[in-house]
Design an enzyme around this catalytic site. Sequence first.
Site, PDB file in Angstrom:
ATOM      1  N   GLU A  84      50.819 -49.122   6.742  1.00 55.28           N
ATOM      2  CA  GLU A  84      51.551 -50.316   6.309  1.00 55.28           C
ATOM      3  C   GLU A  84      52.749 -49.848   5.500  1.00 55.28           C
ATOM      4  O   GLU A  84      52.617 -48.916   4.711  1.00 55.28           O
ATOM      5  CB  GLU A  84      50.701 -51.224   5.387  1.00 55.28           C
TER       6      GLU A  84
ATOM      7  N   TYR B  13      43.889 -56.303  12.520  1.00 53.48           N
ATOM      8  CA  TYR B  13      42.897 -55.987  11.483  1.00 53.48           C
ATOM      9  C   TYR B  13      41.484 -56.431  11.805  1.00 53.48           C
ATOM     10  O   TYR B  13      40.528 -55.868  11.264  1.00 53.48           O
ATOM     11  CB  TYR B  13      43.330 -56.608  10.139  1.00 53.48           C
TER      12      TYR B  13
ATOM     13  N   ARG C 237      43.878 -39.870  -4.048  1.00 51.38           N
ATOM     14  CA  ARG C 237      44.468 -40.078  -2.725  1.00 51.38           C
ATOM     15  C   ARG C 237      44.473 -38.793  -1.897  1.00 51.38           C
ATOM     16  O   ARG C 237      44.086 -38.796  -0.732  1.00 51.38           O
ATOM     17  CB  ARG C 237      45.896 -40.599  -2.896  1.00 51.38           C
TER      18      ARG C 237
ATOM     19  N   ASN D 100      39.660 -49.838   6.187  1.00 58.87           N
ATOM     20  CA  ASN D 100      40.958 -50.061   5.569  1.00 58.87           C
ATOM     21  C   ASN D 100      40.747 -50.191   4.068  1.00 58.87           C
ATOM     22  O   ASN D 100      40.035 -51.098   3.616  1.00 58.87           O
ATOM     23  CB  ASN D 100      41.591 -51.352   6.106  1.00 58.87           C
ATOM     24  N   GLU D 101      41.313 -49.267   3.307  1.00 57.31           N
ATOM     25  CA  GLU D 101      41.273 -49.348   1.839  1.00 57.31           C
ATOM     26  C   GLU D 101      39.854 -49.525   1.296  1.00 57.31           C
ATOM     27  O   GLU D 101      39.637 -50.237   0.323  1.00 57.31           O
ATOM     28  CB  GLU D 101      42.184 -50.474   1.338  1.00 57.31           C
TER      29      GLU D 101
END
Length: 542
Positions: A271, A97, A212, A166-167
Amino acid sequence: MRPTFRATALFAAFATLASTVQAIPKITREGRYLYKDDGTRFYIKGIAYQEQGVVIQSDENQFGEPSNFIDPLALPDACARDLPFLTELGVNAIRVYSVNSSLNHDDCMTAFSNAGIYAIIDLALPLNGSIDRIVPSWSTNILGQYIKTIDAFSKYDNVLAFNVGNEVVINNGTAVAPYVKAAARDIKAYLKSKSSSVLVGYAAINGPSTFRDPLANYLSCDLSGNNQDSTAIDLYGLNDYSWCGDSSFQNSYAGTFGDYAGYNVAAYLSEFGCVSNPPRLWTESGAIFSSDMSPVWSGGIAFSYFPAESAAGQFGIVTISTDGKTVTTGEDFTRLKTQYNQVTPPDSPAKGSATASTYPACPTTNNTFVASTNLPPTPNEAACGCLLSTLSCRFTPATNNYTAIVGQLLDTACQFVGTYGRLSGCDPTIKLSFVMSQYYQLNDRNSQACSFAGNGTVNPLAPSSISAADAAASSCIANPDATFVPSAPASTGGGASNGGSTSTGNSNSPNGAVRLVGDSNALIGMIAMAFVSIASAAWTLA
Ligand SMILES: *[C@@H]1O[C@H](CO)[C@@H](O)[C@H](O)[C@H]1NC(C)=O
Ligand SMILES: *[C@@H]1O[C@H](CO)[C@@H](O)[C@H](O)[C@H]1NC(C)=O
Ligand SMILES: *[C@@H]1O[C@H](CO)[C@@H](O)[C@H](O)[C@H]1NC(C)=O
Ligand SMILES: *[C@@H]1O[C@H](CO)[C@@H](O)[C@H](O)[C@H]1NC(C)=O
Ligand SMILES: *[C@@H]1O[C@H](CO)[C@@H](O)[C@H](O)[C@H]1NC(C)=O
Ligand SMILES: *[C@@H]1O[C@H](CO)[C@@H](O)[C@H](O)[C@H]1NC(C)=O
C-alpha cells in the site's frame, strides 16, 4: 472532474478486443525479482480494489477493521464499469482484501486477465476469518477458509499472489509472527501440491525498524538451517505511507529502504499513498519505479480505487454514484494516471543473471522481537473431528452467528487450551466444547452441567470416564507437532454445531449447576466457572 461513464457498451467492446489478445504472461519469482515468461522484469503497478466494509469504531477496534465485506470480484457489472478506468490508470495489478470463495468470480477475473491485470488476493476475512492478533491461532477453520479461496481462484491465470495476512504482526506484538509463518508454510505446501506457482505473500505494517526489519527477515528465513524455502514467503509487502506531499527518495524512502538492501525474496509496497499532506501528487511512483528502488523493490499498490475513509483521511481516487452505475474521477485519479503512465522501471537484472535466493537462519529472539522459531503445527481437520467425537459436552449454539455472542468466550477458551497444545489447531468451537466437557465431567456428568443456558449438548457417544475420554482424545491427536501438506476441507462445516446425534442436557429444573448463574449472561458465567474448576484439575490435553 471528468464526465461520468456508462459501462455496458464499452465493456462489450473490451470483451471483443480481448478475444484477440494474447494470454496474460505467467509471472515467476527468480531470487528477489519477478519476471514474465519472456524474461523481462515484472513490476507491480497496482491499485487496491475493494469497497470499504462497515467500520464500527470502538476501543476494541483500534485498527478500524470492517465487520463485513463486499467481494469486488463477484460483481460483474461493477468490474465492467471499473475496468476502463483501471486501464486508463495504467495499472497491471489490483489488490483485493477479502473474497467469498462460494461466489462466482469468472466474469471479473476473465475481464481483468484479458486487460492484462493481475490480482493479489488476501485470504483473510473480517471478524473470525483471520489470524487473531491478540489470541492467535492457526487452526482448521482459517486454513480451510484459505484453501477454499485458493481452490476457487486456481482456475484463473492472473492470480499473482495470495497473502496469508495483512498487518497481523505489530510493534510490541511480535509473538504472533509464528502463526503467520506457519500459515505461509502450509499454504506454500498446498500450492506446491497443486503445481501452482502463485506467490505466497504477506503485507506488513510499517513502524520502527526494531520490529519491522526482523519481521521481514523472519518471514523469509529458513528454520531448518539448510537453506530451504519451505517456511519462507515469496513476496513481502510493506504498507508504507511515508512519502507525503512533495517529497523525494532521499527524504522519504532512502533510510527505510536501505534496511532491505540484502533482502532475499521479492518485495513491493503493498500500500502507498499518504493523505496527510494534500494534494496527493503521487510523485512517489517516480521513485518506486526508478533504479533507486528497483534493486530490491518490484513496484507497489496505490491505495485506493474506491473511497476509503479512515482517521487519517479519505483515500479513494474515484466516487461511485449511489445507483452503482457511474464512476466519477477526481484530480487524484488524473495525477496518479499521469505518474503511472510515465514510469519506465529498469529491465534489469536479466532473468538469467538473477541470483537465486538463499534462505538464512531466522533472527534470534530478544526483548523487542519475541517471535519463536518453534512454529505451530499444521491444523489437522481429521484429528480435530476425531477429538470432537470424544467430547462429552459440545458447544451447540442456537445460531451460527455465534462469534457475535461468544467471541470473548472463544478467546478465553483458546487461551485456556494453551499455545501449541493438542487442541491448538482445532476450530474455536471445539476448544470451547473441550472446556465445557471438562466442566461437565467434573460435575459428575450432571446434565445441568452441560446446559450452558442452552448452548451445550451432551454427547451420549463419548467415553464415560475421564480417563477413557482422555485416552481417546489423546489418541485422536497422536502427533500434535506434525506438519504435513494440507488438503481441502472435507465438509463446509467445521464447527461443533452439527456434531452428530446428540441428546440435549437442557431442562428447566431449578436444581444443579445451572442454578448457580441465573442472569442473562448465563453462558459466560458458566464458562467462567468451568475455567476456574478446570484450572485446578489435572485433566488436560495441552
Ligand atoms: C458468501 O456468500 C454466500 C452466498 O451469498 C453467503 O451465504 C455467505 O454468508 C458468504 N460468506 C461470507 C463469509 O460472507
Ligand atoms: C512498545 O513498547 C515500548 C516499550 O515498552 C513502548 O515505549 C512503546 O510505546 C510501545 N509501542 C507500542 C506501539 O505500543
Ligand atoms: C532484537 O533482535 C532483532 C533480530 O535479531 C535485531 O534486529 C534487533 O536489533 C534486536 N534488538 C535488540 C534491542 O537487541
Ligand atoms: C466465522 O463465523 C461464521 C458464523 O458467524 C461461520 O459460518 C464461519 O465458518 C466462521 N469462519 C471461520 C473461518 O471460522
Ligand atoms: C450477529 O449477531 C450480532 C449481535 O447479536 C448482530 O448485531 C449481527 O447483526 C448478527 N449478524 C448476522 C449476520 O446475523
Ligand atoms: C447461549 O449463550 C448466550 C450468551 O450467554 C445466551 O444469550 C443465549 O441465550 C444462550 N442460549 C442459546 C440457546 O443461545
